[in-house]
Design a protein around this motif. Structure first.
Motif, PDB file in Angstrom:
ATOM      1  N   ILE A 198       0.853  -1.197   0.000  1.00 49.20           N
ATOM      2  CA  ILE A 198       0.000   0.000   0.000  1.00 49.20           C
ATOM      3  C   ILE A 198       0.885   1.241   0.000  1.00 49.20           C
ATOM      4  O   ILE A 198       1.748   1.406   0.867  1.00 49.20           O
ATOM      5  CB  ILE A 198      -0.925   0.037   1.240  1.00 49.20           C
ATOM      6  CG1 ILE A 198      -1.724  -1.263   1.355  1.00 49.20           C
ATOM      7  CG2 ILE A 198      -1.865   1.230   1.166  1.00 49.20           C
ATOM      8  CD1 ILE A 198      -2.562  -1.357   2.622  1.00 49.20           C
ATOM      9  N   ARG A 201      -1.608   5.053   1.542  1.00 45.86           N
ATOM     10  CA  ARG A 201      -3.031   4.744   1.783  1.00 45.86           C
ATOM     11  C   ARG A 201      -3.882   5.199   0.607  1.00 45.86           C
ATOM     12  O   ARG A 201      -5.057   5.551   0.766  1.00 45.86           O
ATOM     13  CB  ARG A 201      -3.532   5.382   3.087  1.00 45.86           C
ATOM     14  CG  ARG A 201      -2.845   4.846   4.326  1.00 45.86           C
ATOM     15  CD  ARG A 201      -3.418   5.471   5.586  1.00 45.86           C
ATOM     16  NE  ARG A 201      -4.759   4.971   5.874  1.00 45.86           N
ATOM     17  CZ  ARG A 201      -5.046   4.135   6.878  1.00 45.86           C
ATOM     18  NH1 ARG A 201      -4.069   3.699   7.674  1.00 45.86           N
ATOM     19  NH2 ARG A 201      -6.276   3.744   7.100  1.00 45.86           N
ATOM     20  N   ASP A 224      -8.558   1.766   2.272  1.00 44.78           N
ATOM     21  CA  ASP A 224      -8.614   2.017   3.720  1.00 44.78           C
ATOM     22  C   ASP A 224      -8.797   0.720   4.498  1.00 44.78           C
ATOM     23  O   ASP A 224      -8.174   0.514   5.558  1.00 44.78           O
ATOM     24  CB  ASP A 224      -9.777   2.974   4.040  1.00 44.78           C
ATOM     25  CG  ASP A 224      -9.411   4.425   3.771  1.00 44.78           C
ATOM     26  OD1 ASP A 224      -8.210   4.712   3.626  1.00 44.78           O
ATOM     27  OD2 ASP A 224     -10.335   5.256   3.710  1.00 44.78           O
ATOM     28  N   ALA A 227      -5.557  -1.114   4.533  1.00 42.98           N
ATOM     29  CA  ALA A 227      -4.607  -0.442   5.429  1.00 42.98           C
ATOM     30  C   ALA A 227      -4.914  -0.752   6.892  1.00 42.98           C
ATOM     31  O   ALA A 227      -3.997  -0.979   7.697  1.00 42.98           O
ATOM     32  CB  ALA A 227      -4.637   1.068   5.187  1.00 42.98           C
ATOM     33  N   GLU A 228      -6.191  -0.777   7.265  1.00 43.54           N
ATOM     34  CA  GLU A 228      -6.561  -1.107   8.636  1.00 43.54           C
ATOM     35  C   GLU A 228      -6.240  -2.564   8.957  1.00 43.54           C
ATOM     36  O   GLU A 228      -5.886  -2.903  10.098  1.00 43.54           O
ATOM     37  CB  GLU A 228      -8.044  -0.822   8.865  1.00 43.54           C
ATOM     38  CG  GLU A 228      -8.392   0.667   8.897  1.00 43.54           C
ATOM     39  CD  GLU A 228      -7.577   1.427   9.936  1.00 43.54           C
ATOM     40  OE1 GLU A 228      -7.422   0.903  11.075  1.00 43.54           O
ATOM     41  OE2 GLU A 228      -7.098   2.524   9.629  1.00 43.54           O
TER      42      GLU A 228
END
Length: 327
Positions: A198, A201, A224, A227-228
């Motif tokens: 990534i 982001r 997102d 990424a989380e």
């Protein structure tokens, strides 16, 4: 022209004037027809001046059709070459534009590195990368190293996740130490999600179904979410070099032991366990043999039963586990 050809039998010779008189056409018409028939190979000049004789019909047809067939083949060849050239240009155009529009792009395996290089060159703040599957080859590490160090030098925060088994790879350990000294952060975890990269982001790359190509994702909500997912794994992971400094090595080995034992009751094949842990099948078989010896299992089925009992009534775990992962 048909009449002139019919009146010019094979073996006989005629001049345009003789043909004009015999067929009751003008001299100009006879000469035009003779010129056309000569160009088609149906008449050919005779030894006498301004005289012509007919060629054999079969020879004429073969020569004429053969020439046309050859021309058709050449045209088809040029069409095929032009089609390939245009396809290559279309691909280059798509890569050059990096296709600003579109949330998803399937990237051919030959073009993955080119798009990764382009995304890395634009990365300004944050890189997250998950590299499962065990130690990476020295060739792959060497290929990515210049790209990674360039980002760190620009101030990009780089976080890299490897499986615990990568700690046994001398090549991976050397790269991890080098990147850590440059400013990157490297951690390991027992089980990782599939490969993930990534950039800021904003752009993510995940593997395609064939395992070679990649899917590039720009959709904000999906990026997102990925990424989380990385952040959750990062919080559970352990710094790569800490096992030599703080005694985390035994904890990591115990973590691998627990996970491998759990996977044995969930997976039917050693290959599936090896793939999820990033270790070799030989290492899995070695671990299973140690478990059978420790628990006194008669076979793998009996071992599964004993492991299930142990999970409900823990009997203790070994301080360390030798994974046998080759460097």
């Amino acid at each position: 022209m048909k009449l002139i050809h019919e009146e010019s039998p094979q073996g006989g010779t005629y001049t345009p004037g003789e043909l004009a008189s015999k067929l009751h056409v003008t001299d100009a018409e006879a000469r035009a027809a003779v010129a056309r028939l000569t160009s088609l190979g149906m008449l050919r000049p005779a030894d006498e001046r301004d005289a012509y004789t007919s060629a054999a019909a079969g020879v004429t047809t073969a020569r004429l059709v053969g020439s046309m067939h050859h021309s058709l083949q050449e045209a088809e060849k040029r069409i095929a070459e032009a089609t390939l050239a245009m396809a290559a240009l279309d691909q280059v155009s798509a890569l050059a534009a990096d296709v600003e529009g579109g949330d998803f792009l399937m990237v051919n395996h030959r073009d993955v590195n080119a798009l990764l290089d382009a995304a890395a060159a634009r990365c300004t703040s944050n890189l997250m990368t998950v590299q499962p599957g065990g130690p990476r080859t020295p060739e792959v590490l060497a290929q990515a190293h210049p790209r990674d160090t360039a980002m760190v030098d620009r101030g990009v925060r780089m976080r890299m996740l490897y499986p615990h088994s990568a700690r046994r790879s001398s090549a991976t350990a050397a790269i991890a130490e080098c990147m850590t000294q440059a400013g990157a952060e490297v951690r390991t975890l027992t089980i990782l999600c599939p490969r993930l990269i990534i950039f800021d982001r904003r752009i993510a790359f995940i593997p395609a179904d064939d395992g070679l190509s990649a899917l590039r994702i720009r959709h904000p909500s999906i990026v997102d979410f990925l990424a989380e997912t990385f952040e959750a794994a990062w919080r559970l992971a352990k710094p790569f070099a800490s096992n030599r400094d703080t005694g985390d090595g035994n904890a990591i080995a115990s973590d691998i032991h627990r996970t491998l034992t759990r996977l044995f009751t969930e997976e039917d094949k050693d290959s599936a366990i090896a793939r999820r842990l990033g270790i070799s099948e030989r290492s899995v078989r070695s671990h299973v043999a140690k478990l059978m010896a420790r628990l006194g299992a008669r076979n793998r089925t009996h071992l599964g039963y004993l492991l299930a009992l142990e999970e409900r009534h823990p009997l203790g775990e070994p301080a360390s586990t030798d994974l046998g992962v080759e460097s």
